[in-house]
Design an enzyme around this catalytic site. Structure first.
Site, PDB file in Angstrom:
ATOM      1  N   ASP A 158      58.648  69.766  91.581  1.00 46.84           N
ATOM      2  CA  ASP A 158      59.788  69.590  92.459  1.00 46.84           C
ATOM      3  C   ASP A 158      59.476  70.155  93.835  1.00 46.84           C
ATOM      4  O   ASP A 158      59.369  71.368  93.996  1.00 46.84           O
ATOM      5  CB  ASP A 158      60.982  70.322  91.830  1.00 46.84           C
ATOM      6  N   ASP A 182      61.713  64.849  98.845  1.00 50.32           N
ATOM      7  CA  ASP A 182      61.857  65.628  97.611  1.00 50.32           C
ATOM      8  C   ASP A 182      61.391  64.870  96.374  1.00 50.32           C
ATOM      9  O   ASP A 182      62.041  63.945  95.920  1.00 50.32           O
ATOM     10  CB  ASP A 182      63.327  66.029  97.452  1.00 50.32           C
TER      11      ASP A 182
END
Ligand SMILES: *[C@@H]1O[C@H](CO)[C@@H](O)[C@H](O)[C@H]1NC(C)=O
Ligand SMILES: *[C@@H]1O[C@H](CO)[C@@H](O)[C@H](O)[C@H]1NC(C)=O
Ligand SMILES: *[C@@H]1O[C@H](CO)[C@@H](O)[C@H](O)[C@H]1NC(C)=O
Ligand SMILES: *[C@@H]1O[C@H](CO)[C@@H](O)[C@H](O)[C@H]1NC(C)=O
Length: 475
Positions: free
Chosen positions: A88, A305
Site C-alpha cells: 500500500d 495509491d
C-alpha cells in the site's frame, strides 16, 4: 484519534491480552536485548552502507471482480516466519495481526495461510515503549501519561473506514536481497512495526481477501522503506509493476536503470504521494474543467495509491468524462450493478470500441489509460466502468482525486523519494526490469512474481487503502 485516547485503549487491550500483566518480568529482558541490538547496529554502521536492491514477491491483482489488491510475502522474527501483507503506497507503517488480537481473520480465501505474530515466539522481539525515541518522534512529542512499561500505540483508519489498533514492536524483517540476475538471497534488518490488537471493517475476520497485515510504502520516517534507508540498507527509491492481466507483477526497492521513465514532481510535505494533474484528454479532446479542479495547494492534489483498487474523480470531472468515454457507443444503455457500478452489454473488443484516456501531469508527464484498464468485465458480455465519482473530500471540502490500481496497473511506476519525483511508463509486468546495486554498481535483472492465489470472485470488493486518519502524521 488523540494519542492519549489511543494510549489508554492500547493499555487496556494489552492488559486484557496479558502482555503487560507480567511487565515487571518482561522489561529487564527487553533492556538486555536492546543493548545487543545496539551492538549489531553499531557493527553494521562500521561495515559501511550496504545499499542493496530488494525484490518483493507480488501476488494478487487489481481486478474488482477478483482479488482487488496486491500483496507480498515477508519474513518477521527469528527464526523468521512468513507473513502475507497488502502493499500500500497510501499509508506509512507495516503492521501484522498479533496473537490474541480481537477480530483478526484466521482464514483467507486467497489461498494463503495466515499467521499471527507472536512476540513470545521470536527470540528477537522487543516491545517499543511509549517513552522511546521512535514513539515520541511518531507522535511529534512526548506522550501525555506515558509510563515506561506502557507500549507505544499505533492506530490507523483507512479510507474505507476500516481500522487497526495495536502497539509497536521491534524485530527482524527478512527480505530478498537481489544478488544476481533473477536471483535473491535473504537479508535481514531490525525494524519497528505494528502488532495488531484490534481490527475493524474489511480488516476484521469477515473479510474474504484477508491477509496478515499491510505494508505501507509511504514517505514518513516510520515506514519500512524509511527505516531500511535510515540504517543504510537501501536507497529511498522503489517501483512497482502491477499485472492485472495475469496477476502479481514486479515490486523492487532500488534504482531502476531500465526501463527509463519520465517523471513528475511529488508535492512536498504531503501525507500521500501527491502529484499535480493538469488536464484530462479523451480522444484528443481536452475536458473543459474549472481551472482549479485539481489544484494542489493545501491538502488538495491527486493521490497515487496502489492500495486503492479503482480511480476516483471529482464529480464535475466524472460527469464530463463518462459521456466522452461512451460517445462512440451512443446506443449502449448504462445500468447499475451491485448498486455501485455503471455497466453495459458489449461483445466487441473494448480497445477498439472505446477511447484512450490521457491524464496530463506537471512537467509534461502523461498517463495513458486504455479501455481494457478502465473497463472491467463483470461477466461474459457485461462490462463496467472503473472510473468512480469521488466520495472522499479533502480538508477544505473539495472532492479528492485518487488514482489506484485501475490506472497504475500494467505500468512500471517508479517512486524516487531521493529526488521527490514519481514516474511511469507502459510496461509488460510479466517481464523484468534492471535495478542497480548501489554497493557494487552492478545491474541485476528483477523479474515478475505471482504468489499463487486462489481465484475468487468477489464482486464489489473494492478497497481504498489509503490512510485517512492517523495520529502519526504531523503535516
Ligand atoms: C540475519 O542475517 C544474519 C546474517 O546473514 C544471520 O546470521 C542471522 O541469523 C539472521 N537473523 C535472522 C533473525 O534471520
Ligand atoms: C525523519 O528522519 C530524518 C532523518 O533521520 C530527520 O532529519 C527528520 O527530522 C525526521 N522527520 C520527522 C518528521 O520526524
Ligand atoms: C510479456 O512478457 C512475458 C515474459 O517475458 C512474455 O511471455 C509475454 O509474451 C510478454 N507479453 C507481451 C504482450 O509482450
Ligand atoms: C498467477 O496466479 C493465478 C492464480 O493462481 C493464475 O490464475 C495466473 O495464471 C498466474 N499468472 C501467471 C503469469 O502465472
Amino acid at each position: 484519534m488523540d494519542p492519549r485516547a489511543v494510549l489508554i485503549l492500547v493499555a487496556i487491550l494489552v492488559a486484557e491480552i496479558g502482555c503487560i500483566a507480567n511487565g515487571n518480568f518482561v522489561f529487564p529482558v527487553e533492556r538486555r536485548k536492546r543493548s545487543l541490538n545496539a551492538v549489531k547496529a553499531h557493527d553494521a554502521r562500521r561495515r559501511g552502507r550496504i545499499l542493496s536492491a530488494v525484490d518483493l514477491n507480488l501476488g494478487g491483482n487489481g481486478l474488482p471482480t477478483e482479488t482487488g489488491l496486491y500483496f507480498t510475502k515477508l519474513g518477521l522474527g527469528s527464526p523468521p516466519k512468513d507473513y502475507y501483507v497488502q502493499v500500500d503506497t497510501g499509508s506509512d507503517i507495516l503492521w501484522v495481526n498479533c496473537v490474541k488480537c480481537s477480530r483478526c481473520p484466521r482464514k483467507s480465501d486467497l489461498g494463503i495461510d495466515l499467521t499471527l505474530y507472536d512476540p513470545k515466539g521470536s527470540e528477537t522481539s522487543e516491545l517499543i515503549s511509549c517513552d522511546q525515541e521512535f514513539c515520541s518522534a511518531t507522535y511529534d512529542g512526548p506522550i501525555p501519561g506515558c509510563k515506561s512499561e506502557i507500549p507505544c500505540p499505533y492506530s490507523i483508519t483507512y479510507g474505507d473506514g476500516s481500522a487497526t489498533t495495536g502497539y509497536y514492536v521491534q524485530d527482524y524483517l527478512t527480505y530478498n536481497h537481489v544478488n544476481d540476475n533473477l536471483r535473491t538471497a535473504p537479508q535481514n534488518s531490525s525494524i519497528i512495526f505494528g502488532c495488531g490488537a484490534v481490527q475493524s471493517g474489511t480488516l476484521s475476520s469477515s473479510s474474504e481477501e484477508a491477509l496478515d497485515g499491510i505494508i505501507g510504502f509511504g514517505q514518513s520516517n516510520s515506514s519500512v522503506l524509511s527505516q531500511l534507508a535510515a540504517s543504510g540498507k537501501v536507497k529511498k527509491i522503489f517501483s512497482h509493476c502491477l499485472d492485472n492481466i495475469r496477476g502479481g507483477g514486479i515490486f523492487a526497492i532500488g534504482e531502476v536503470v531500465e526501463p527509463k521513465v519520465s517523471t513528475t514532481p511529488l508535492v512536498p510535505r504531503m501525507a500521500h504521494y501527491n502529484v499535480v494533474l493538469k488536464s484530462i484528454e479523451v480522444d484528443t479532446d481536452i475536458l473543459q474543467l474549472p481551472s482549479d479542479i485539481f489544484d494542489s495547494g493545501n491538502g488538495k492534489g491527486t493521490i497515487i495509491d496502489s492500495g486503492t483498487t479503482l480511480a476516483y474523480l471529482p464529480a464535475i470531472v466524472y460527469d464530463e468524462l463518462i459521456p466522452k468515454v461512451m460517445a462512440r457507443q451512443p446506443r449502449l444503455k448504462l445500468y447499475l450493478v451491485e448498486q455501485q457500478f455503471s455497466c453495459f452489454q458489449y461483445t466487441g473488443n473494448v480497445d477498439r470500441g472505446f477511447p484512450v484516456v490521457k491524464l496530463h501531469f506537471e512537467d509534461s508527464l502523461s498517463l495513458t489509460v486504455y479501455p481494457h484498464d478502465y473497463l472491467f468485465q463483470f461477466k461474459d458480455g457485461i462490462w463496467c466502468i472503473g472510473w468512480q465519482k469521488s466520495v472522499a473530500q479533502t480538508k477544505n471540502g473539495k472532492d479528492m482525486t485518487l488514482l489506484g490500481d485501475l490506472v497504475l496497473s500494467n505500468k512500471l511506476v517508479i517512486y524516487d523519494l531521493e529526488n521527490m519525483a514519481i514516474g511511469w511508463t507502459d510496461y509488460n509486468c510479466s517481464s523484468s526490469i534492471k535495478v542497480k546495486d548501489e554497493a557494487t554498481g552492478i545491474v541485476h535483472t528483477v523479474g515478475a512474481h505471482n504468489i499463487s492465489s486462489a481465484t475468487t470472485l468477489f464482486m464489489g470488493r473494492i478497497l481504498t487503502f489509503f490512510l485517512l486518519l492517523t495520529t502519526m502524521l504531523n503535516n
